[in-house]
Write a protein that holds these residues in place. Structure first.
Motif, PDB file in Angstrom:
ATOM      1  N   LEU A  79       2.324  11.018  11.544  1.00 29.33           N
ATOM      2  CA  LEU A  79       1.600  11.090  10.283  1.00 29.33           C
ATOM      3  C   LEU A  79       2.316  10.306   9.187  1.00 29.33           C
ATOM      4  CD1 LEU A  79      -0.812  12.282   8.801  1.00 29.33           C
ATOM      5  CD2 LEU A  79       0.580  14.291   8.271  1.00 29.33           C
ATOM      6  N   THR A  80       3.649  10.299   9.214  1.00 29.71           N
ATOM      7  CA  THR A  80       4.407   9.531   8.229  1.00 29.71           C
ATOM      8  C   THR A  80       4.186   8.039   8.414  1.00 29.71           C
ATOM      9  OG1 THR A  80       6.104  11.252   8.143  1.00 29.71           O
ATOM     10  CG2 THR A  80       6.710   9.078   7.333  1.00 29.71           C
ATOM     11  N   ASN A  81       4.235   7.568   9.680  1.00 28.00           N
ATOM     12  CA  ASN A  81       3.967   6.153   9.935  1.00 28.00           C
ATOM     13  C   ASN A  81       2.546   5.772   9.532  1.00 28.00           C
ATOM     14  OD1 ASN A  81       6.504   5.434  10.947  1.00 28.00           O
ATOM     15  ND2 ASN A  81       5.976   6.063  13.022  1.00 28.00           N
ATOM     16  N   PHE A  82       1.596   6.654   9.817  1.00 25.97           N
ATOM     17  CA  PHE A  82       0.207   6.358   9.455  1.00 25.97           C
ATOM     18  C   PHE A  82       0.031   6.258   7.942  1.00 25.97           C
ATOM     19  CE2 PHE A  82      -3.995   7.920   8.171  1.00 25.97           C
ATOM     20  CZ  PHE A  82      -4.810   7.003   8.819  1.00 25.97           C
ATOM     21  N   SER A  83       0.650   7.179   7.213  1.00 19.92           N
ATOM     22  CA  SER A  83       0.522   7.160   5.753  1.00 19.92           C
ATOM     23  C   SER A  83       1.199   5.930   5.154  1.00 19.92           C
ATOM     24  CB  SER A  83       1.114   8.434   5.155  1.00 19.92           C
ATOM     25  OG  SER A  83       2.503   8.521   5.426  1.00 19.92           O
ATOM     26  N   HIS A  84       2.326   5.510   5.750  1.00 17.06           N
ATOM     27  CA  HIS A  84       3.006   4.318   5.254  1.00 17.06           C
ATOM     28  C   HIS A  84       2.197   3.059   5.542  1.00 17.06           C
ATOM     29  CE1 HIS A  84       7.241   6.365   5.237  1.00 17.06           C
ATOM     30  NE2 HIS A  84       6.489   6.709   4.202  1.00 17.06           N
ATOM     31  N   VAL A  85       1.590   2.981   6.719  1.00 24.53           N
ATOM     32  CA  VAL A  85       0.742   1.834   7.034  1.00 24.53           C
ATOM     33  C   VAL A  85      -0.467   1.796   6.097  1.00 24.53           C
ATOM     34  CG1 VAL A  85      -0.766   0.827   8.787  1.00 24.53           C
ATOM     35  CG2 VAL A  85       1.489   1.653   9.430  1.00 24.53           C
ATOM     36  N   TRP A  86      -1.028   2.973   5.814  1.00 25.88           N
ATOM     37  CA  TRP A  86      -2.162   3.046   4.903  1.00 25.88           C
ATOM     38  C   TRP A  86      -1.760   2.580   3.498  1.00 25.88           C
ATOM     39  CZ3 TRP A  86      -6.968   2.816   3.893  1.00 25.88           C
ATOM     40  CH2 TRP A  86      -7.513   3.392   2.746  1.00 25.88           C
ATOM     41  N   MET A  87      -0.569   2.963   3.059  1.00 30.95           N
ATOM     42  CA  MET A  87      -0.115   2.526   1.751  1.00 30.95           C
ATOM     43  C   MET A  87       0.138   1.019   1.727  1.00 30.95           C
ATOM     44  SD  MET A  87       2.893   4.064  -0.676  1.00 30.95           S
ATOM     45  CE  MET A  87       4.221   3.366   0.265  1.00 30.95           C
ATOM     46  N   LEU A  88       0.654   0.460   2.823  1.00 26.59           N
ATOM     47  CA  LEU A  88       0.855  -0.987   2.884  1.00 26.59           C
ATOM     48  C   LEU A  88      -0.471  -1.730   2.804  1.00 26.59           C
ATOM     49  CD1 LEU A  88       3.633  -1.257   5.627  1.00 26.59           C
ATOM     50  CD2 LEU A  88       3.883  -1.645   3.162  1.00 26.59           C
ATOM     51  N   LEU A  89      -1.503  -1.187   3.459  1.00 29.71           N
ATOM     52  CA  LEU A  89      -2.823  -1.819   3.390  1.00 29.71           C
ATOM     53  C   LEU A  89      -3.379  -1.771   1.971  1.00 29.71           C
ATOM     54  CD1 LEU A  89      -4.518  -0.573   6.695  1.00 29.71           C
ATOM     55  CD2 LEU A  89      -3.730  -2.879   6.160  1.00 29.71           C
ATOM     56  N   THR A  90      -3.259  -0.625   1.324  1.00 39.71           N
ATOM     57  CA  THR A  90      -3.743  -0.525  -0.056  1.00 39.71           C
ATOM     58  C   THR A  90      -2.953  -1.442  -0.981  1.00 39.71           C
ATOM     59  OG1 THR A  90      -2.303   1.390  -0.456  1.00 39.71           O
ATOM     60  CG2 THR A  90      -4.562   1.825   0.278  1.00 39.71           C
ATOM     61  N   LEU A  91      -1.650  -1.592  -0.737  1.00 46.55           N
ATOM     62  CA  LEU A  91      -0.835  -2.503  -1.541  1.00 46.55           C
ATOM     63  C   LEU A  91      -1.281  -3.940  -1.346  1.00 46.55           C
ATOM     64  CD1 LEU A  91       1.559  -3.181  -3.372  1.00 46.55           C
ATOM     65  CD2 LEU A  91       3.046  -3.034  -1.365  1.00 46.55           C
ATOM     66  N   PHE A  92      -1.630  -4.311  -0.119  1.00 43.06           N
ATOM     67  CA  PHE A  92      -2.078  -5.681   0.148  1.00 43.06           C
ATOM     68  C   PHE A  92      -3.373  -5.990  -0.599  1.00 43.06           C
ATOM     69  CE2 PHE A  92      -4.766  -8.547   2.646  1.00 43.06           C
ATOM     70  CZ  PHE A  92      -3.970  -9.681   2.673  1.00 43.06           C
ATOM     71  N   PHE A  93      -4.370  -5.104  -0.481  1.00 40.53           N
ATOM     72  CA  PHE A  93      -5.642  -5.361  -1.151  1.00 40.53           C
ATOM     73  C   PHE A  93      -5.512  -5.231  -2.668  1.00 40.53           C
ATOM     74  CE2 PHE A  93      -7.180  -4.209   3.134  1.00 40.53           C
ATOM     75  CZ  PHE A  93      -7.935  -5.347   3.391  1.00 40.53           C
ATOM     76  N   ALA A  94      -4.616  -4.364  -3.139  1.00 35.56           N
ATOM     77  CA  ALA A  94      -4.366  -4.293  -4.578  1.00 35.56           C
ATOM     78  C   ALA A  94      -3.740  -5.586  -5.084  1.00 35.56           C
ATOM     79  CB  ALA A  94      -3.464  -3.104  -4.889  1.00 35.56           C
ATOM     80  N   SER A  95      -2.854  -6.192  -4.293  1.00 30.49           N
ATOM     81  CA  SER A  95      -2.258  -7.466  -4.685  1.00 30.49           C
ATOM     82  C   SER A  95      -3.322  -8.559  -4.779  1.00 30.49           C
ATOM     83  CB  SER A  95      -1.172  -7.869  -3.683  1.00 30.49           C
ATOM     84  OG  SER A  95      -0.160  -6.886  -3.594  1.00 30.49           O
ATOM     85  N   ALA A  96      -4.222  -8.593  -3.787  1.00 27.39           N
ATOM     86  CA  ALA A  96      -5.289  -9.600  -3.817  1.00 27.39           C
ATOM     87  C   ALA A  96      -6.186  -9.409  -5.034  1.00 27.39           C
ATOM     88  CB  ALA A  96      -6.112  -9.525  -2.529  1.00 27.39           C
ATOM     89  N   GLN A  97      -6.506  -8.163  -5.362  1.00 29.40           N
ATOM     90  CA  GLN A  97      -7.377  -7.912  -6.497  1.00 29.40           C
ATOM     91  C   GLN A  97      -6.662  -8.107  -7.828  1.00 29.40           C
ATOM     92  OE1 GLN A  97     -10.321  -8.324  -5.667  1.00 29.40           O
ATOM     93  NE2 GLN A  97     -11.347  -6.372  -5.984  1.00 29.40           N
ATOM     94  N   ALA A  98      -5.350  -7.916  -7.856  1.00 25.64           N
ATOM     95  CA  ALA A  98      -4.594  -8.227  -9.079  1.00 25.64           C
ATOM     96  C   ALA A  98      -4.668  -9.719  -9.381  1.00 25.64           C
ATOM     97  CB  ALA A  98      -3.154  -7.768  -8.935  1.00 25.64           C
ATOM     98  N   PHE A  99      -4.547 -10.556  -8.339  1.00 29.07           N
ATOM     99  CA  PHE A  99      -4.728 -11.990  -8.537  1.00 29.07           C
ATOM    100  C   PHE A  99      -6.164 -12.310  -8.946  1.00 29.07           C
ATOM    101  CE2 PHE A  99      -0.999 -12.237  -5.622  1.00 29.07           C
ATOM    102  CZ  PHE A  99      -0.161 -12.933  -6.465  1.00 29.07           C
TER     103      PHE A  99
END
Length: 262
Positions: A79-99
């Motif tokens: 569950l910890t690995n899953f939550s971290h992967v989910w946060m990395l995905l949200t960080l990636f799309f947040a970075s794209a939308q920030a640009f």
């Protein structure tokens, strides 16, 4: 008790606060307000923003803002690995939308801003960064793009502008042969972009706390880099000074522990 509260706070930030922040940035980054009827317009992220997000993710890893071996590891709970992967995905799309939030929507300025971001991120990949310097650099980068788009360009091409601004906009259009085709949005778009970038930078500031790293751990690369910049002779003197200081501390602690209580 204090350590238990600290662990709970880190879990709250890592599993709930950061994904919610980055999801909010991903939703608001493409939101614009029409200047005519004040309707909401959602602009999907262009392909170049995904390329920029990939470069920014590499910069996060290189600057030790994100430590992948610690976030996704075999000794972590599933569950910890899953939550971290989910946060990395949200960080990636947040970075794209920030640009996406600070890029002009079309025209020559869109490609000029894109080249500016690409050139800056590419050069930063070959520079030395720690977590704090990286976040500060990104705050300045996005802040500069925000001022150029939502203050300077919006003042030149917005509907509510004076005659001097209209003349300047017409001259720029004439010099660029009409390639500076920038759509006009309501001033509320600038407020949305400012709120989006503020949430994004706040999320980046919280990432080291979610990784269970103390402040001295973040400053450790600075000490190493400063030591490596010294001449070889000064490195030897610095090492001897550190050893002498460590020896003195050990002797002092042994003396305190060895004193007989009166």
């Amino acid at each position: 008790m204090m350590e238990s509260n600290r662990s709970r706070n880190r879990a709250l930030v890592s599993f709930i606060v950061l994904p919610m922040l980055f999801l909010t940035v991903a939703l608001l980054g493409g939101l614009r307000v029409s200047a005519e009827d004040h309707a909401f317009i959602f602009i999907p992220p262009p392909l170049v923003t995904l390329v920029l997000a990939v470069l920014l993710a590499l910069l996060f890893v290189r600057g030790h803002l994100i430590e992948l071996p610690r976030w996704v590891a075999s000794n972590n709970a599933p569950l910890t690995n899953f939550s971290h992967v989910w946060m990395l995905l949200t960080l990636f799309f947040a970075s794209a939308q920030a640009f996406n939030s600070v890029l002009p929507e079309r025209g020559l300025l869109h490609w000029l801003f894109s080249f500016f971001f690409l050139w800056t991120l590419w050069n930063n990949l070959f520079s030395w960064f720690d977590a704090r310097r990286l976040v500060h650099s990104l705050a300045v980068l996005f802040g500069t793009a925000f001022v150029l788009k939502h203050l300077l360009l919006a003042g030149l091409y917005g509907q509510e502008r004076g005659w001097l601004q209209r003349v300047a906009g017409a001259l720029l259009q004439g010099v660029s042969l009409g390639t500076l085709d920038t759509p006009a949005f309501a001033p509320a778009s600038g407020y949305i972009s400012f709120f989006t970038l503020a949430l994004f930078v706040a999320g980046l500031l919280l990432v080291p706390f979610a990784q269970n790293r103390e402040a001295d751990e973040l400053a450790h690369p600075v000490i190493v880099e400063s030591h490596l910049k010294l001449p070889p002779s000064d490195r030897v003197i610095a090492r001897e000074a550190i050893l002498e200081d460590s020896t003195a501390r050990v002797r002092e602690s042994d003396g305190i522990l060895g004193e007989d209580p009166e």
